[in-house]
Scaffold this motif. Structure first.
Motif, mmCIF file in Angstrom:
data_model
loop_
_atom_site.group_PDB
_atom_site.id
_atom_site.type_symbol
_atom_site.label_atom_id
_atom_site.label_comp_id
_atom_site.label_asym_id
_atom_site.label_seq_id
_atom_site.Cartn_x
_atom_site.Cartn_y
_atom_site.Cartn_z
ATOM 1 N N UNK A 138 0.835 -1.203 0.000
ATOM 2 C CA UNK A 138 0.000 0.000 0.000
ATOM 3 C C UNK A 138 0.873 1.257 0.000
ATOM 4 N N UNK A 139 1.945 1.225 0.779
ATOM 5 C CA UNK A 139 2.829 2.383 0.824
ATOM 6 C C UNK A 139 3.512 2.594 -0.516
ATOM 7 N N UNK A 140 3.982 1.506 -1.136
ATOM 8 C CA UNK A 140 4.648 1.637 -2.436
ATOM 9 C C UNK A 140 3.688 2.201 -3.475
ATOM 10 N N UNK A 141 2.423 1.782 -3.404
ATOM 11 C CA UNK A 141 1.430 2.346 -4.329
ATOM 12 C C UNK A 141 1.279 3.839 -4.081
ATOM 13 N N UNK A 142 1.176 4.231 -2.819
ATOM 14 C CA UNK A 142 0.979 5.636 -2.471
ATOM 15 C C UNK A 142 2.158 6.493 -2.935
ATOM 16 N N UNK A 143 3.366 6.048 -2.663
ATOM 17 C CA UNK A 143 4.540 6.835 -3.056
ATOM 18 C C UNK A 143 4.631 6.960 -4.575
ATOM 19 N N UNK A 144 4.183 5.940 -5.306
ATOM 20 C CA UNK A 144 4.183 5.992 -6.758
ATOM 21 C C UNK A 144 3.145 6.943 -7.330
ATOM 22 N N UNK A 145 2.093 7.225 -6.542
ATOM 23 C CA UNK A 145 1.034 8.126 -6.988
ATOM 24 C C UNK A 145 1.321 9.584 -6.652
#
Length: 201
Positions: free
Chosen positions: A31-38
């Motif tokens: 979830x964090x990796x998705x957020x940082x990518x967005x």
């Protein structure tokens, strides 16, 4: 591969943790990796706000069309006025905005690819955001969008019927903000280190 990932995570977290605990850890990291990518799609909507503990912060908002699939992920009221008063917080906010649903095989394979230490670091960053109530998803009609986002969403196209706003509150000053994943990592790590540790840790 999956068993190796679980073994790595369990060895770092402690033998008392179960496979389910390890899966939850990897999911938070995903979830964090998705957020940082967005993050680079976001806009600063509140240059001066605060986290739950009073730390000065900046609010960065990401916008997503409120498609039927996204609306189906929660119990959003039919009344538009009531819908605008509702919100989703924490990890559920990311999921409702479009973060990939939990898939054990893919998530654990991801954990193996990045390494257990990286997974635990990303999980700790995400947990910090949850603890600080720094993630919130709301629904807005186009005419009620923050100005910075309204210009971007309606430029050259018709306004969407509704928009999900995922707001991330980050401990920083306006002049420090760079909307990138690397900046988010550095900022969260800096503030996590200065927090007092609970007794017994």
């Amino acid at each position: 591969m999956i068993l190796r990932t679980l073994s790595l995570l369990r060895s770092l977290q402690g033998a008392s943790h179960t496979a389910r605990d390890a899966q939850a850890t990897v999911q938070q990291a995903c979830d964090y990796r998705w957020l940082r990518g967005e993050l680079h799609h976001g806009a600063i909507t509140e240059p001066a706000t605060a986290l739950a503990d009073g730390t000065p912060a900046v609010a960065v908002t990401l916008a997503y069309p409120a498609t039927r699939a996204r609306l189906a992920g929660g119990r959003w009221p039919e009344s538009l006025e009531e819908r605008e008063r509702c919100f989703v917080a924490g990890a559920h906010a990311c999921r409702a905005a479009g973060a990939p649903a939990y898939r054990p095989l893919e998530s654990l394979s991801w954990g193996l690819a990045f390494g257990a230490a990286t997974v635990l670091t990303d999980t700790a960053r995400f947990q910090y955001l949850i603890d600080q109530h720094a993630l919130r998803l709301t629904w807005r009609r186009p005419q009620h969008l923050p100005e910075a986002l309204a210009r971007r969403l309606t430029a050259g196209s018709a306004a969407p019927p509704g928009v999900f706003l995922l707001t991330l509150t980050v401990p920083a000053r306006r002049e420090e903000v760079t909307l990138s994943g690397a900046w988010l990592d550095r900022t969260l790590d800096r503030y996590r280190r200065i927090l007092p540790r609970p007794a017994g840790r």
